[in-house]
Design an enzyme around this catalytic site. Structure first.
Site, PDB file in Angstrom:
ATOM      1  N   SER A 110     -25.480  22.084  24.677  1.00  0.00           N
ATOM      2  CA  SER A 110     -25.041  22.718  23.436  1.00  0.00           C
ATOM      3  C   SER A 110     -25.862  22.147  22.278  1.00  0.00           C
ATOM      4  O   SER A 110     -27.077  22.041  22.372  1.00  0.00           O
ATOM      5  CB  SER A 110     -23.536  22.517  23.234  1.00  0.00           C
ATOM      6  N   GLU A 209     -31.059  28.506  27.277  1.00  0.00           N
ATOM      7  CA  GLU A 209     -29.734  29.046  27.588  1.00  0.00           C
ATOM      8  C   GLU A 209     -29.022  29.326  26.267  1.00  0.00           C
ATOM      9  O   GLU A 209     -29.416  28.826  25.219  1.00  0.00           O
ATOM     10  CB  GLU A 209     -28.936  28.089  28.478  1.00  0.00           C
ATOM     11  N   HIS A 276     -23.635  25.863  29.085  1.00  0.00           N
ATOM     12  CA  HIS A 276     -22.280  26.284  28.775  1.00  0.00           C
ATOM     13  C   HIS A 276     -21.566  26.958  29.942  1.00  0.00           C
ATOM     14  O   HIS A 276     -20.377  27.244  29.846  1.00  0.00           O
ATOM     15  CB  HIS A 276     -22.295  27.228  27.572  1.00  0.00           C
TER      16      HIS A 276
END
Length: 307
Positions: A110, A209, A276
């Site tokens: 993240s 991502e 995630h």
């Protein structure tokens, strides 16, 4: 040559920091209890429980906690509690030369992505795109723990990065290339463009991502990286998951890859369990890897840790 932290062993000490958004105290305490149940010792940063609106303390306070963990000779692993937003704010307050001389395992994903890559670029240490403190709970998939503890304790190479059973890596554009692996969260990289901390993709293999963004927004971010030269510079591309990303105008994330990433002509692998998603591969940032877009394989050519 990359600087590798010492491998994690039973009974080692984990340093907990909160570098971005705050996390509820009861969640932090529960996750720490689980870490201890695994046979690890835990020390907690001074500002781990702090909450300053959407940030956990000031930029300086969060940076101070991180530097204290690098300075503590007992700490083997630095584990951020979560990502969220704000990690970029600590970067100007870090001593990268000191970190280079005192490497630790640093894991996360993240918004922690920006830290992982900056430490690899400015301090030369290998970091790990893998679990956060938030993920240390009994219901976490065994695959995740297997990936994490293998990456933090094993020096065996070459070793494949493997997806969980039933979720295969997909080779989209053929080509067999090797290079330093960089990457992580797309939003974090776009936010750092034009700063001293923007991602360096020259001659690297780039992994991306994303989470909870509609596909048209993901397109905007991909296009911005393209215009910034980040795809032109890289040797190969690995696309991880876009977790919870909604279709836009009938276009899916897979459509976006086909329409905008495949035409770049770089060796390309997709469908990597990452970040995630519920299932998370452990991906070393700053380590030398090989990717084969024809066979859909990713192989670690050097470990993330040393003995």
């Amino acid at each position: 040559m990359a600087i590798k932290p010492l491998a994690l062993q039973q009974g080692d000490t984990v340093g907990i920091v909160t570098l971005g958004s705050p996390l509820a105290a009861e969640t932090i305490d529960a996750r720490i209890a689980y870490l201890r149940s695994l046979g690890l010792k835990v020390i907690v940063g001074r500002y781990v429980y702090a909450a300053n609106g959407f940030l956990a303390g000031t930029d300086q306070q969060r940076a101070e906690d991180l530097m204290a963990m690098f300075a503590n000779e007992n700490v083997r692993l630095i584990l951020p509690s979560r990502g969220g937003v704000g990690v970029e704010g600590v970067l100007p307050y870090l001593d990268y030369d000191f970190i280079r001389k005192n490497p630790k395992i640093v894991s996360g994903y993240s918004d922690i992505t920006i830290l992982l890559n900056v430490l690899a670029q400015l301090s030369g240490i290998v970091t790990l795109h893998s679990l956060l403190l938030l993920d240390f709970k009994p219901e976490t998939a065994p695959y995740n723990f297997n990936q994490f503890f293998t990456a933090t304790s094993s020096v065996t190479v070459p070793r494949p990065i493997v997806n969980p059973p039933g979720k295969r890596l997909i080779g989209k554009v053929p080509g067999n290339v090797s290079g330093i692996l960089v990457g992580g969260n797309l939003t974090s990289f776009v936010g750092s463009l034009g700063t001293p901390y923007e991602i360096d993709t020259k001659g690297k293999i780039l992994m991306l991502e994303e989470v909870h963004e509609p596909v048209n927004t993901v397109y905007r971010y991909v296009e911005q990286l393209k215009l910034a030269g980040k795809f032109a510079d890289c040797r190969g591309i690995i696309m991880g998951e876009c977790t919870g990303c909604e279709e836009a105008y009938g276009q899916t994330y897979e459509d976006l890859i086909d329409d905008f990433i495949v035409p770049l002509g770089k060796p390309l692998i997709t469908n990597l369990a990452s970040g995630h998603g519920t299932l998370k591969a452990a991906i070393p940032i700053g380590a030398f890897v090989n990717m084969n877009g024809g066979t859909g394989t990713i192989t670690l050519l050097e470990s993330a840790v040393r003995y």
